[in-house]
Write an enzyme that holds these catalytic residues in place. Structure first.
Site: not given
Length: 336
Positions: A82-83, A86, A88, A92, A174, A204, A257, A262
């Site tokens: 997330h940093d 936005v 770069g 921020s 996103p 994820h 898992t 993995d």
């Protein structure tokens, strides 16, 4: 007559010699000015003389926090994304003031701020005004990955901290309901390609999502009064509908898992077990589907590419030049 010819020959020779350098200059290509990218100014030994213990401190503190709460591993990686997404990788997202990225609606479920504050406090005790918050967050994301069982990669240092943080810009990150084209364009605008998109989505494998990000898939999907057909019906009825009672309830993104770094996340997509529609669409889209298949079947490829893509992510729009950014003393606020 011979004397005149000889004299003329000498004159012609002298004219040719004097003109030769100019003719040569026209025919020789002049060297082009080298364009130095901001990321090229990062280096692995940036703190070697000023704070050689920096990486060790970050690693130790990150490990201590994750040992107490494993879910922080994914949270730190997400905070880093997330940093960088936005303005770069300029820390921020850590600025905590009215109207900042951190206060945005899209940032409401971000965690890990206390981890970075703890690391920064220790670094300020040992190396005052030396290590940037942007470098801390980037390095902590690498360490969190390793602790979770993921790959190692070297982190180049030298990022400065930004002074600007705007809430509405954070809302462009996103949120799990975009289409693949929007995702591809978002990544490309930051110098990342489709392979980076699919690979970084693999984080994820250890993350969680709030029910608010996918509850529209559970019923009345796109106004159909039915669930999203791309969602496994047993997963939907036997698990998700029972677990998702409130918007902020958290569900693991990898149903099989959830605490192992993995490739199961990718295999799940073949079984319609993608929790976020953005994840499941990576499998069905002809542009990204082949990457999903390759990473699902080749764990070593996923690990090596994850390291490569994380390095690229950490280099997005970094502030490295003398007149850019600062080294914050407190990651929550710009320097006075």
């Amino acid at each position: 007559m011979k004397l005149c010819i000889s004299a003329l020959s000498v004159v012609l020779v002298l004219l040719f010699v004097s003109a030769a350098p100019q003719l040569a200059a026209k025919n020789v290509k002049q060297p082009q000015a080298t364009v130095v990218r901001a990321a090229d100014l990062l280096s692995f030994d940036h703190y070697l003389k000023t704070c050689p213990q920096a990486e060790g401190i970050i690693q130790q503190k990150t490990g201590d926090w994750i040992q107490k709460d494993f879910t922080l591993a994914a949270s730190i990686i997400r905070l880093h994304f997330h940093d960088c997404a936005v303005r770069g990788c300029d820390a921020s997202i850590l600025l905590n003031h009215q109207g900042s990225e951190r206060r945005a609606f899209a940032s409401r479920t971000l965690r890990g701020f206390q981890v970075i504050d703890d690391i920064k406090a220790e670094l300020e005790r040992q190396c005052p005004k030396t290590v940037s918050c942007a470098d801390i967050l980037t390095s902590a994301a690498r360490d969190a990955t390793i602790i979770a069982g993921g790959p190692f990669w070297q982190v180049p240092f030298g990022r400065k901290d930004g002074r600007i943080s705007i809430s509405r810009e954070a809302d462009s990150v996103p949120q799990g309901h975009e289409n693949v084209t929007a995702l591809i364009e978002f990544f490309q605008a930051r110098g990342l390609n489709m392979l980076d998109l699919v690979t970084l989505s693999g984080a994820h494998t250890i993350g969680r999502s709030s029910c608010s990000s996918f509850k529209y898939r559970l019923s009345n999907f796109n106004g159909t009064r039915k669930p999203d057909p791309s969602l496994n019906s047993m997963y939907l009825n036997n698990f998700l509908k029972k677990k998702c009672q409130k918007d902020l309830d958290l569900i693991y993104l990898d149903a099989i898992t959830p605490k192992t770094f993995d490739t199961q996340f990718y295999s799940n997509l073949h079984k319609k077990l993608g929790l976020l529609s953005t994840d499941q669409l990576l499998k069905s889209d002809v542009r990204t589907g082949p990457f999903v298949a390759a990473l699902a079947s080749q764990p070593s490829l996923f690990e090596s590419q994850f390291a490569v893509s994380m390095v690229k992510l950490g280099n997005v729009q970094v502030l490295t030049r003398p007149n850019e950014g600062e080294i914050r003393v407190n990651c929550n606020f710009v320097n006075a």
